[in-house]
Design an enzyme around this catalytic site. Structure first.
Site, PDB file in Angstrom:
ATOM      1  N   GLN A 104       0.838  -1.194   0.000  1.00 10.83           N
ATOM      2  CA  GLN A 104       0.000   0.000   0.000  1.00 10.83           C
ATOM      3  C   GLN A 104       0.877   1.250   0.000  1.00 10.83           C
ATOM      4  O   GLN A 104       1.807   1.367   0.794  1.00 10.83           O
ATOM      5  CB  GLN A 104      -0.926   0.042   1.217  1.00 10.83           C
ATOM      6  CG  GLN A 104      -1.914   1.208   1.144  1.00 10.83           C
ATOM      7  CD  GLN A 104      -2.699   1.421   2.419  1.00 10.83           C
ATOM      8  OE1 GLN A 104      -2.168   1.941   3.396  1.00 10.83           O
ATOM      9  NE2 GLN A 104      -3.958   0.992   2.428  1.00 10.83           N
ATOM     10  N   TYR A 170      -6.733  10.680   3.823  1.00  9.63           N
ATOM     11  CA  TYR A 170      -5.325  10.926   3.538  1.00  9.63           C
ATOM     12  C   TYR A 170      -5.184  11.828   2.298  1.00  9.63           C
ATOM     13  O   TYR A 170      -6.174  12.280   1.738  1.00  9.63           O
ATOM     14  CB  TYR A 170      -4.579   9.602   3.372  1.00  9.63           C
ATOM     15  CG  TYR A 170      -4.480   8.797   4.651  1.00  9.63           C
ATOM     16  CD1 TYR A 170      -3.759   9.288   5.737  1.00  9.63           C
ATOM     17  CD2 TYR A 170      -5.107   7.562   4.789  1.00  9.63           C
ATOM     18  CE1 TYR A 170      -3.658   8.562   6.921  1.00  9.63           C
ATOM     19  CE2 TYR A 170      -5.020   6.834   5.971  1.00  9.63           C
ATOM     20  CZ  TYR A 170      -4.294   7.339   7.033  1.00  9.63           C
ATOM     21  OH  TYR A 170      -4.199   6.624   8.209  1.00  9.63           O
ATOM     22  N   ARG A 218      -7.900   2.430  -3.593  1.00  9.47           N
ATOM     23  CA  ARG A 218      -8.829   2.455  -2.459  1.00  9.47           C
ATOM     24  C   ARG A 218      -9.526   3.804  -2.443  1.00  9.47           C
ATOM     25  O   ARG A 218      -8.938   4.827  -2.112  1.00  9.47           O
ATOM     26  CB  ARG A 218      -8.080   2.214  -1.156  1.00  9.47           C
ATOM     27  CG  ARG A 218      -9.014   2.073   0.042  1.00  9.47           C
ATOM     28  CD  ARG A 218      -8.312   1.330   1.144  1.00  9.47           C
ATOM     29  NE  ARG A 218      -9.023   1.404   2.400  1.00  9.47           N
ATOM     30  CZ  ARG A 218      -8.615   0.820   3.508  1.00  9.47           C
ATOM     31  NH1 ARG A 218      -7.484   0.108   3.490  1.00  9.47           N
ATOM     32  NH2 ARG A 218      -9.292   0.911   4.621  1.00  9.47           N
ATOM     33  N   HIS A 256     -10.675   9.506   9.072  1.00  5.15           N
ATOM     34  CA  HIS A 256     -10.265   9.258  10.455  1.00  5.15           C
ATOM     35  C   HIS A 256     -10.859  10.289  11.412  1.00  5.15           C
ATOM     36  O   HIS A 256     -10.991  10.018  12.609  1.00  5.15           O
ATOM     37  CB  HIS A 256      -8.737   9.258  10.563  1.00  5.15           C
ATOM     38  CG  HIS A 256      -8.100   8.024  10.014  1.00  5.15           C
ATOM     39  ND1 HIS A 256      -8.596   6.751  10.249  1.00  5.15           N
ATOM     40  CD2 HIS A 256      -7.002   7.847   9.229  1.00  5.15           C
ATOM     41  CE1 HIS A 256      -7.839   5.870   9.633  1.00  5.15           C
ATOM     42  NE2 HIS A 256      -6.878   6.495   9.009  1.00  5.15           N
ATOM     43  N   GLN A 343      -9.102  -3.267  20.846  1.00  3.78           N
ATOM     44  CA  GLN A 343      -8.259  -3.053  22.018  1.00  3.78           C
ATOM     45  C   GLN A 343      -6.772  -3.299  21.778  1.00  3.78           C
ATOM     46  O   GLN A 343      -5.932  -2.582  22.310  1.00  3.78           O
ATOM     47  CB  GLN A 343      -8.740  -3.930  23.173  1.00  3.78           C
ATOM     48  CG  GLN A 343      -9.972  -3.406  23.875  1.00  3.78           C
ATOM     49  CD  GLN A 343     -10.361  -4.272  25.051  1.00  3.78           C
ATOM     50  OE1 GLN A 343     -11.402  -4.910  25.052  1.00  3.78           O
ATOM     51  NE2 GLN A 343      -9.526  -4.300  26.062  1.00  3.78           N
ATOM     52  N   CYS A 357      -3.774  -8.955  18.853  1.00  4.33           N
ATOM     53  CA  CYS A 357      -5.210  -9.208  18.846  1.00  4.33           C
ATOM     54  C   CYS A 357      -5.653  -9.713  20.207  1.00  4.33           C
ATOM     55  O   CYS A 357      -5.007 -10.591  20.783  1.00  4.33           O
ATOM     56  CB  CYS A 357      -5.556 -10.237  17.768  1.00  4.33           C
ATOM     57  SG  CYS A 357      -7.325 -10.648  17.687  1.00  4.33           S
ATOM     58  N   LYS A 571     -13.018   9.774  41.433  1.00  4.57           N
ATOM     59  CA  LYS A 571     -11.884  10.464  40.824  1.00  4.57           C
ATOM     60  C   LYS A 571     -12.323  11.760  40.159  1.00  4.57           C
ATOM     61  O   LYS A 571     -13.405  11.835  39.565  1.00  4.57           O
ATOM     62  CB  LYS A 571     -11.221   9.558  39.782  1.00  4.57           C
ATOM     63  CG  LYS A 571     -10.566   8.322  40.362  1.00  4.57           C
ATOM     64  CD  LYS A 571      -9.958   7.470  39.253  1.00  4.57           C
ATOM     65  CE  LYS A 571      -9.315   6.208  39.821  1.00  4.57           C
ATOM     66  NZ  LYS A 571      -8.759   5.359  38.744  1.00  4.57           N
TER      67      LYS A 571
END
Length: 679
Positions: A104, A170, A218, A256, A343, A357, A571
């Protein structure tokens, strides 16, 4: 089921001068493996393993064609033959396993985390502090040549082709829309001028590299940002890129900086198929559907409908590199499914750590975790506790040939995961438990449900190794009135043993507290669909699928919370600060839409019939509540461990029983696997 049950997924496809053996692409992922020791060997092993298990075509993470296009200083760059030669080990490893791989090419534009990023216009991004400078026309010409030269170097390195990154906000995407392109020269203004840069890059690549070199473009199929493209402009760009010489059109979803989740667990499976289908209708080259496709039946349905010619599954191949082989061999129920938690993949990458993963700690660490093989010494292993730590340990030990007995006090496996999977949008956790249940069956693990063995029984069993994974118990804070009848624990609510009233105060704003608040805002499962539909998702987040909608946006539908929920914490930090980096914002946005009040810096005075009395900023306040739910942390459950130690036995201690403060499925699964591999 077998490949016969997924005939379209496993059918070959002609793309350019190549024939792909099936319709599965492993989409590009930023892995950061280049930041680890022996980076090229790690990348070669990572991609080769996926090729060996049947992925037809893979795409690397983004390589910049120039220093100005780097995502960050020191990021992947391909700009000279010496760099290309170093990458040959990756392509040779993939080809040896019968796979194909594209490199890419990604120019970050105004997203670049470097001192002086470049862009079409001087318009900063809200996700990057650096203000970009505007590219001159001469620099645009240089940028085109940088892209083409990068493609030539990819060919020199042995790649089968390249993916030109024109989506996700991008540089090339920035040129295509008025949101970021306010130029008045030949590279801005009209649609044709705004499309000129990506089209010219593809045209010159094809001219220089010939028909045997694969070019996948893309495209941003839906921008999901204000002043983004409408579907007509996207179609116009797609046709122009095809005419310029692209072999495949891959779909990117959202920038994004978009405020709509695109790949997290809150997004229904195949939610973006409409975007691929629109492109399929306007071009003749193969179109790839992407995002939230994580099971072979989902892929087959999408392909068989004609909405796309190929499917891109990136994270699913992190979760299970053998995804395609298992599906082909009739073992789809043994696939370790991506649960879209982000995560250990995106959250790690965006916090400057190599990706792995949650459900598969081997991903990206193939040098550390070799493929699991039978042990030369077969041992009798007892694992107590069938949460994810215990399950992973039991399964990994059994994969090595050990005889494993797994004890679980409850009547089902899963531990704390059984609470998480009750949360609307987190139904993917059902797949994790399905995977473990099936692995226990296939491996012949002796599962003892409803069994809580004492220390004496375990010692008498003469096991070679005992692993304690008994998890945690909810912590009860020291608040006057804590035994009041309206006070309940989060397990009681998630399990359905207690049905909260209409006014609920949740004490504790960690991950479980946020999950519980989300759970409480929705009606009971029998009063709602078992899973959010795509239409419900689009309405809730404001996704407009009509072709005239700029950026694909509309006003979100107003939320109708089932209960009034208040989330409080001691907190002073902003609630939710420690939620997932790439998913926490979506959960916080959902609770805000439901009107959940979030209070920090609370001093709890007492609980009585009136509710929770607290002090904030030296001001007294009473939160009226029908139900007060405790989510104020956990404590380790080590009584069995301590009893065994008293008998002179030192068992292994993993998961929440080892450290309640680190209660996290990611750490628990990793720890369970590491424990078993040391047996």
């Amino acid at each position: 089921m077998s490949a016969l049950h997924f005939p379209t997924l496993f059918s070959p496809l002609q793309v350019g001068a190549h024939v792909l053996k099936n319709r599965a692409i492993m989409g590009s992922m930023h892995l950061r493996l280049e930041t680890m020791d022996r980076p090229l060997q790690r990348q070669a092993m990572f991609y080769a393993e996926r090729a060996r298990h049947g992925v037809a075509l893979m795409v690397t993470g983004g390589f910049s064609p120039s220093a100005e296009g780097l995502l960050e200083e020191g990021g992947p760059l391909l700009a000279d033959p010496e760099q290309a030669e170093k990458l040959r080990g990756i392509t040779e490893a993939v080809h040896a396993e019968g796979g194909r791989i594209l490199l890419q090419i990604l120019h970050a534009g105004r997203y670049a985390r470097i001192p002086s990023p470049v862009a079409p216009s001087v318009i900063p991004s809200r996700i990057n502090r650096s203000i970009p400078r505007e590219l001159t026309e001469a620099e645009i010409e240089t940028t085109i040549e940088d892209f083409v030269r990068c493609a030539e170097l990819a060919a020199l390195a042995g790649f089968d082709g390249v993916e030109v990154m024109g989506s996700e906000g991008y540089l090339l995407n920035q040129f295509t829309v008025t949101r970021t392109n306010q130029r008045t020269d030949a590279w801005g203004g009209s649609v044709e001028n705004r499309h000129r840069l990506p089209v010219e890059i593809v045209r010159r690549m094809r001219e220089r590299l010939g028909v045997g070199f694969l070019i996948m473009f893309r495209i941003s199929a839906i921008d999901l940002v204000e002043d983004g493209a409408d579907a007509h402009e996207v179609a116009q760009l797609a046709r122009a890129v095809e005419a310029a010489g692209a072999d495949i059109l891959n779909t990117g979803i959202g920038w994004h900086e978009a405020r709509i989740p695109t790949i997290a667990f809150v997004v229904p499976r195949a939610a973006w198929r409409f975007a691929a289908a629109r492109l399929k209708r306007v071009v003749t080259i193969p179109v790839v559907a992407s995002n939230r496709i994580n099971a072979p039946d989902v892929a087959e349905s999408l392909l068989a409908s004609g909405d796309a010619d190929l499917v891109s599954m990136a994270r699913p191949f992190l979760a299970d590199p053998a995804f395609m082989h298992k599906a082909a061999e009739g073992r789809a129920d043994e696939i370790n499914t991506c649960i879209a938690c982000n995560q250990a993949c995106l959250d790690y990458v965006f916090s400057d750590r190599p990706a792995t993963c949650l459900v598969n700690p081997r991903a990206g660490h193939e040098l550390t975790f070799a493929e699991i093989k039978p042990s030369t010494v077969r041992r009798r292993i007892a694992v107590v506790g069938a949460g994810v730590a215990g399950l992973t340990c039991a399964v990994t030990a059994a994969e090595q040939g050990h005889h494993v007995t797994l004890f679980e006090a409850a009547d089902a496996i899963g531990g704390q995961i059984n609470y998480a999977r009750q949360v609307p949008g987190k139904q993917e956790f059902n797949e994790l438990l399905r995977y473990y249940q099936r692995r226990l069956e296939v491996l012949g693990v002796a599962l003892q449900l409803g069994e809580k063995p004492d220390a004496g029984r375990l010692v008498a069993g003469k096991f070679d190794r005992i692993v304690i994974a008994t998890g945690v118990r909810p912590r009860v804070p020291d608040i006057p009135g804590i035994t009041h009848p309206k006070v309940v624990s989060y397990p009681e609510v998630f399990s359905g043993r207690v049905v909260p009233g209409q006014r609920v105060v949740v004490i504790g704003a960690g991950g479980i507290g946020f999950d519980l608040a989300e759970f409480l805002c929705h009606p009971p499962p029998d009063a709602q669909a078992a899973q959010d539909t795509v239409q419900q998702f689009q309405n809730a987040w404001g996704v407009d699928t009509s072709p005239d909608a700029h950026g694909g946006l509309k006003a979100p539908a107003p939320a109708q919370p089932f209960r009034r929920v208040t989330l409080v914490q001691r907190k002073p930090d902003k609630p939710g600060r420690r939620l997932g980096l790439t998913t926490g914002w979506a959960l916080k946005a959902t609770l805000q839409r439901y009107g959940v009040e979030m209070l920090a810096g609370c001093h709890y005075e007492r609980i009585d019939d009136a509710g929770l009395h607290l002090t904030m900023n030296n001001q007294a306040r009473v939160l009226a509540a029908d139900t007060i739910v405790l989510c104020a942390g956990q404590e380790t459950e080590r009584s069995l461990f301590e009893a065994l130690c008293a008998l002179g036995v030192t068992p292994d201690l993993i998961g929440g029983a080892n450290e309640a403060a680190e209660l996290d499925a990611l750490h628990a699964i990793n720890q369970g696997m590491r424990c078993a591999l040391q047996m």
